[in-house]
Design an enzyme around this catalytic site. Structure first.
Site: not given
Length: 323
Positions: A70, A100, A203, A224
């Site tokens: 990236q 970001c 999520d 995450r």
């Protein structure tokens, strides 16, 4: 299209600054489940102008590793040059960072999510990078800068017209950072409106959520949700393909994995830097285990690799006796 080369559900490891380094990607690959892994973000200006950063490119995506890289930046010519350099070093895919939200990227450097406010600049970046390389080019973006400017749909059409392979959409605005919940209905509606593959992101932390959202987009990106569970993508893939849940590795298997990951970080970075880099991973691995608070306290105040290995063994041995 690059997605056609993947077998089964498209599941991608997100680029995570300070997390998805080579040792972590190797653990994820070993556990299985990932269609593609992406390195940490590289700032294109630093990569082009700093000899030290050019050397660092070998670290995020070592030569011979099938890994997407990236790139962050805001200058089309510099991003194109950085993309060429990455391709020459064997990177298999270039992902343009337009998502970001960090202040140092999106505010101070006018890159990342800030690019979504300048659609003309984005079009120039897409054109320059796609012309510079022969490998697939993709982009990761958010819904928009804030709720007053949800321009992801226009940028998706621009990505399609520019010849990008696919786009990843995180279901939040930059203003939200990581607060609130990802807006999956927004992702679903946008994918339904355009003949261009969208990878949904945000999520995904349990198998049912993956199964609920995958039918409405071209694939899923998980970030995450991988913290402390590099086997999670394997669990997701198993659930999506069989309908049954795959249990996490046994505590003994987890201990072996954690020790192997720790040792790889020490050999990759050197002992002192490796310990500093490993601390967050060890904290995530220990979450929910008996004695984890004491374990973290010990690990975060030690620079002795043998002592840390002993605490890892103690943590998992005692957990096996309790659980």
């Amino acid at each position: 299209m690059v997605l056609n080369s993947f077998q089964g559900p498209v599941l991608i490891l997100a680029p995570l600054s300070g997390v998805t380094d080579f040792p972590f990607r190797q653990v994820v690959r070993k556990m299985g489940g990932a269609s593609l892994v992406l390195s940490e973000m590289i700032v294109s200006q630093s990569m082009v102008y700093c000899a030290k950063a050019k050397k660092a490119l070998h670290r995020p995506c070592p030569v011979g590793e099938d890994c997407g890289l990236q790139l962050a930046g805001n200058d089309p010519a510099i991003m194109a040059e950085a993309a060429r350099m990455a391709q020459d070093l064997g990177v298999s895919l270039i992902d343009i960072n337009m998502g970001c939200p960090a202040k140092k990227i999106a505010i101070n450097s006018y890159a990342g999510a800030a690019l979504m406010k300048d659609e003309l600049r984005v079009s120039h970046i897409f054109e320059a990078v796609t012309k510079a390389v022969s490998i697939p080019v993709t982009v990761k973006m958010r819904k928009g800068w804030d709720e007053s400017k949800l321009n992801a749909p226009r940028l998706m059409h621009l990505a399609k017209e520019s010849g990008l392979a696919y786009a990843t959409l995180h279901g939040r605005t930059r203003a939200q950072l990581f607060h609130g919940s990802a807006d999956w209905p927004f992702i679903h509606a946008l994918q339904a409106s355009i003949d261009f593959p969208i990878i949904g992101n945000g999520d995904i932390d349990h198998e049912e959520m993956a199964a609920q959202n995958l039918p409405h987009c071209a694939g899923l990106m998980v970030g995450r949700g991988m913290y402390g569970r590099p086997w999670f993508l394997a669990q997701v893939r198993h659930f999506l393909t069989t309908g049954n849940k795959l249990p996490p590795p046994s505590l003994a298997e987890q201990q072996n994995l954690v020790e192997e990951h720790f040792d790889h970080m020490l050999s990759y970075y050197g002992i002192q830097q490796g310990i500093h880099m490993a601390r967050k991973h060890l904290a995530w691995y220990s979450k929910g285990l008996p004695g984890s608070a004491e374990f973290r306290e010990n690990v975060f105040h030690s620079l002795d690799p043998d002592a840390i290995r002993a605490w890892i063994r103690k943590l998992y041995t005692e957990a096996e006796n309790v659980l």
